[in-house]
Design an enzyme around this catalytic site. Structure first.
Site, PDB file in Angstrom:
ATOM      1  N   ALA A   1       0.802  -1.218   0.000  1.00  0.00           N
ATOM      2  CA  ALA A   1       0.000   0.000   0.000  1.00  0.00           C
ATOM      3  C   ALA A   1       0.839   1.275   0.000  1.00  0.00           C
ATOM      4  O   ALA A   1       0.277   2.373  -0.116  1.00  0.00           O
ATOM      5  CB  ALA A   1      -0.925   0.011   1.220  1.00  0.00           C
ATOM      6  N   LYS A   2       2.154   1.165   0.111  1.00  0.00           N
ATOM      7  CA  LYS A   2       3.011   2.351   0.110  1.00  0.00           C
ATOM      8  C   LYS A   2       3.090   2.953  -1.298  1.00  0.00           C
ATOM      9  O   LYS A   2       2.781   2.292  -2.288  1.00  0.00           O
ATOM     10  CB  LYS A   2       4.408   1.982   0.601  1.00  0.00           C
ATOM     11  CG  LYS A   2       4.452   1.547   2.067  1.00  0.00           C
ATOM     12  CD  LYS A   2       4.078   2.676   2.987  1.00  0.00           C
ATOM     13  CE  LYS A   2       4.358   2.360   4.448  1.00  0.00           C
ATOM     14  NZ  LYS A   2       3.416   1.402   5.053  1.00  0.00           N
ATOM     15  N   PRO A   3       3.512   4.236  -1.415  1.00  0.00           N
ATOM     16  CA  PRO A   3       3.616   4.846  -2.747  1.00  0.00           C
ATOM     17  C   PRO A   3       4.412   3.996  -3.730  1.00  0.00           C
ATOM     18  O   PRO A   3       4.023   3.855  -4.889  1.00  0.00           O
ATOM     19  CB  PRO A   3       4.288   6.191  -2.453  1.00  0.00           C
ATOM     20  CG  PRO A   3       3.799   6.547  -1.079  1.00  0.00           C
ATOM     21  CD  PRO A   3       3.772   5.232  -0.343  1.00  0.00           C
TER      22      PRO A   3
END
Length: 375
Positions: free
Chosen positions: A193-195
């Site tokens: 879910a991180k950039p």
């Protein structure tokens, strides 16, 4: 019935690069070097080129990245490490791993990042309590870099190591300098879910210190020396696996475009919501990676419930500051506690944010939020 809204739409991204990811994974399957395969070094080099760090050490996840740096620095019982109270638990957790003392520092009410003034007071109080201050770990919360110039000045004055927790901030910039180069060491997470996320767990450490980088490479591989069975220090199994490195190589190629898209989404949210809620503040010197888009609202539970009825997902990051969590209540805070963190924990509300959020879907989200807020 309207289509469901994804809070983070990984499927849209995957559709864009699925053929390239499939080919990258197939190459790993073909050569069979699942641990320390050639893609790991290739990924590290690409990450370093992207942000400008001289040394990049891939590792198993963002938590291990933090822990490895503290291990390399020899952090031990009696040492104090200063972390923000308002963040994910990993930042404080790794300090406890070492037997050291996390000291929780309050945050700036505008940026939600570590408050330099409270940090300075917290360092003085920790010394008064007999602790040995050794390290500061600012967090680039929701994607915006912390105030590194102010924090670095304090670290230099106090003789402390500066480790940037860029789990949410990789891809951002401060004063035209990339996240990944703002601390003595910087860490990030590639949680999906991180950039910049992989399709499993992964992380990395960035530093310009060649000696530190050598120690970190040893520590992530059980403390190995020149030979894998000559273990010269106490280490851990913290390697980045080859399949995840191969995926990251392909995702990094589209990352600059995705950062621009996140900025457009954030600007549009700001334009459509600034009259009804407190929208995120980003310093003029900073470019956020927009890991999250987070409002401050009153009556948050009612707003969330109303949005849920419309099929609009929301999240709360974070409902409980670290210093109030069960396993951490006995650790110290800076002077006066962390009242800003306590207040924000009651008001923050994150909306769907990703590079593939189209305007029609964003309009649905905004309409629901505005209705929930009585606008």
């Amino acid at each position: 019935m309207s289509d469901p809204i994804a809070f983070i739409d990984l499927q849209a991204q995957q559709a864009r690069i699925r053929d390239k990811v499939d080919a990258a994974i197939a190459r790993v399957l073909d050569h069979g070097q699942y641990i320390n395969g050639p893609e790991v070094a290739e990924c590290e080099a690409a990450l370093g080129e992207f942000c400008g760090a001289k040394h990049v050490i891939g590792c198993a996840n963002g938590t291990d990245a933090l822990g490895l740096v503290l291990m390399a620095r020899g952090v031990k019982p009696g040492d104090a490490v200063f972390v923000p109270a308002f963040t994910f638990i990993a930042t404080g957790e790794v300090v406890a791993w070492m037997g050291a003392t996390p000291v929780f520092v309050d945050i700036d009410p505008k940026t939600f990042n570590m408050d330099p003034q409270h940090l300075k007071a917290s360092i003085a109080e920790a010394r008064d309590k007999g602790l040995n201050p050794v390290c500061v770990v600012p967090v680039d919360l929701f994607g915006q870099p912390a105030d590194y110039p102010a924090i670095r000045a304090i670290c230099e004055e106090e003789g402390l190591f500066l480790m940037a927790d860029a789990a949410q901030g990789f891809g951002g910039r401060l004063n035209d300098q990339s996240v990944g180069t703002l601390g003595d060491a910087s860490t990030t997470s590639f949680f999906p879910a991180k950039p910049l996320g992989c399709y499993g767990d992964g992380g990395a450490i960035f530093t310009d210190d060649a000696e530190l980088a050598d120690v970190l490479r040893s520590l992530r591989n059980h403390g190995a020396g020149k030979d894998r069975y000559d273990n010269v220090r106490i280490g851990m199994n913290g390697r980045l696996d080859t399949v995840q490195a191969a995926i990251l190589i392909e995702k990094l190629k589209i990352f600059p475009d995705e950062i621009e898209a996140r900025q457009r989404v954030a600007e549009r949210y700001n334009a459509l919501l600034s009259d009804v809620a407190e929208v995120p503040f980003v310093s003029n010197a900073a470019q956020s990676a927009w890991a999250q888009y987070t409002l401050k609202v009153e009556n948050r539970d009612a707003v969330r419930a109303a949005c849920a009825e419309d099929g609009v997902p929301t999240q709360v990051y974070y409902p409980v500051p670290l210093n109030n969590q069960t396993a951490y209540k006995h650790y110290p805070t800076g002077p006066g506690g962390c009242p800003v963190s306590d207040e924000l924990a009651e008001k923050v509300l994150s909306l769907p944010m990703h590079p593939y959020l189209d305007e029609g879907t964003q309009d649905r989200i905004v309409a629901s939020v505005r209705k929930a807020l009585g606008a």
